[in-house]
Every structure is written in C-alpha cells, then in structure tokens.
Design a protein around this motif. Structure first.
Motif, mmCIF file in Angstrom:
data_model
loop_
_atom_site.group_PDB
_atom_site.id
_atom_site.type_symbol
_atom_site.label_atom_id
_atom_site.label_comp_id
_atom_site.label_asym_id
_atom_site.label_seq_id
_atom_site.Cartn_x
_atom_site.Cartn_y
_atom_site.Cartn_z
ATOM 1 N N ALA A 11 0.795 -1.296 0.105
ATOM 2 C CA ALA A 11 0.111 -0.076 -0.049
ATOM 3 C C ALA A 11 0.885 1.312 -0.023
ATOM 4 N N MET A 12 1.936 1.073 0.808
ATOM 5 C CA MET A 12 2.764 2.381 1.018
ATOM 6 C C MET A 12 3.593 2.506 -0.241
ATOM 7 N N ARG A 13 4.083 1.461 -0.972
ATOM 8 C CA ARG A 13 4.661 1.743 -2.290
ATOM 9 C C ARG A 13 3.542 1.989 -3.477
ATOM 10 N N GLY A 14 2.376 1.630 -3.222
ATOM 11 C CA GLY A 14 1.542 2.141 -4.018
ATOM 12 C C GLY A 14 1.106 3.640 -4.119
ATOM 13 N N CYS A 15 1.367 4.183 -2.900
ATOM 14 C CA CYS A 15 1.026 5.741 -2.562
ATOM 15 C C CYS A 15 2.234 6.372 -3.374
ATOM 16 N N LEU A 16 3.273 5.684 -3.361
ATOM 17 C CA LEU A 16 4.775 6.595 -4.011
ATOM 18 C C LEU A 16 4.391 6.360 -5.583
ATOM 19 N N TRP A 17 3.763 5.118 -6.053
ATOM 20 C CA TRP A 17 3.795 4.918 -7.527
ATOM 21 C C TRP A 17 2.780 6.095 -8.071
ATOM 22 N N LEU A 18 1.804 6.154 -7.263
ATOM 23 C CA LEU A 18 0.703 6.882 -7.578
ATOM 24 C C LEU A 18 1.187 8.358 -7.742
ATOM 25 N N ASP A 19 1.777 8.971 -6.645
ATOM 26 C CA ASP A 19 2.428 10.144 -6.587
ATOM 27 C C ASP A 19 3.399 10.389 -7.830
ATOM 28 N N ARG A 20 4.199 9.435 -8.294
ATOM 29 C CA ARG A 20 5.063 9.617 -9.202
ATOM 30 C C ARG A 20 4.322 9.579 -10.704
#
Length: 206
Positions: A93-102
């Motif tokens: 989930a936290m990697r997902g936040c970063l991927w979506l932010d990027r």
C-alpha cells in the motif's frame, strides 16, 4: 510547507491524515505527503513498540482503546480497533502511494484515503492484492499496472529512502509531521500545537 510522513497501518495516522487537511487549508499551507514504512522504523530504532504489544498493561490498553474511539468520534471517522489483521503488512500500500504520486499525482491522496478506510473502517486486509485491486478499480487505476509498478526497484528504494530520512531527522513513528522542515511534531494529538505554530508564523509575518 507541512511535511506529513505516514504509514496507513496506524490508526492515529488515519486521524491525523483526516484532520491535518482542513488545518492546512485554513492557513493556506501545502502538504508534502511522504509515505514511509513504520515497521522499518520500529525495527531500526523503536523496538519498544513490540514489547508493549507483547506485554501490554491492561489498564493502559483499555484507556488507549477509549482514547482512540473518542478521537475517532470527534473526527467523524469509523475506526475498528483492533482490526482482524493487526499489525498489518502495509508495504504494498505504501509503495502504491509512491507509485501513484510519481505517475498520477492526483490519485495518491484518494488512494491513501481509500486504504485507510479499507483497513480501519471496513476491516479489510490491505496486505492482500485483491483488496488493493478493488481499491484501484474504484479509483480508475489499472490494477495490473499498479501491481507491476509497485514492484519496481525505484519505488522500493524511494520508500526506504523516505523511511531513512524521517529517522535521520528525528522521527520515530507515524505520523511524523514537520513545519518548515525543522519543527517536528508526532501524532494526531499534536495538531493543536501545529495550529499554534502556524498562527505564530502568520502573526510574525503580518
């Protein structure tokens, strides 16, 4: 600027995530959302968290449950404590936040909110691909692209870098909040102090 280092696996972080947004709007502040992995912090510098879980003080645990319920009621949020899976592995989930932010800047905040709501409101296991898949569909994010994206080495490294950075700056858990880079606050219950800090800054600039 406000920096908000967060992990969706924390109920207090869910409260702060919800409460800090209107506070920032009130003062015209932007928020830099900084996903971290709080388990990495506990492993590295704050293992006492595990000791408290293994040997809880019954009276303190009962009060903490009431305290959380009181804060959740004040915020208008539903928080189940403890969820069926607790603690939860929030790394995807936290990697997902970063991927979506990027990749899709506007999607990160709704995704983080949906993850918080799924785990703390709906009692879903956010470590499971199926849960994240459903969240992606609701937000119009391609689930296959999402799952491939969060496995990218650059995303993994960014999550580690954020986690290392907050520790280097004095943080020891989630949420860790900075005002103007150096003024650090920890936890949802410190938001009144953040309000005072922003008010002082506004007054000094007048």
């Amino acid at each position: 600027m406000i920096e908000f280092f967060f992990d969706c696996s924390s109920p207090w972080t869910y409260l702060a995530f919800h409460n800090i947004q209107p506070l920032a709007d009130e003062f015209g502040e932007t928020i830099a959302w900084r996903p971290i992995l709080v388990g990495g912090i506990f492993n590295a510098i704050n293992p006492s968290v595990y000791a408290q879980r293994d040997q809880p003080v019954p009276a303190k645990a009962a009060y903490m449950k009431k305290d959380l319920a009181d804060w959740a009621r004040a915020a208008g949020l539903a928080i189940r404590m403890p969820p069926r899976v607790f603690p939860v592995n929030s790394v995807k989930a936290m990697r997902g936040c970063l991927w979506l932010d990027r990749e899709r800047t506007s999607a990160m905040l709704p995704f983080a909110r949906a993850v918080f709501e799924a785990y703390w409101g709906a009692d879903l296991d956010i470590s499971q691909d199926a849960v994240l898949h459903e969240i992606c569909l609701r937000l119009g994010v391609d689930p296959d692209e999402f799952l491939a994206g969060i496995a990218a080495p650059a995303i993994k490294q960014k999550l580690k870098a954020n986690t290392d950075e907050v520790m280097a700056r004095g943080g020891f858990g989630s949420p860790t909040i900075f005002v103007d880079a150096t003024d650090m606050y920890f936890g949802n219950d410190r938001l009144p102090l953040i309000r005072l800090a922003l008010a002082r800054r506004r007054a000094s600039a007048a």
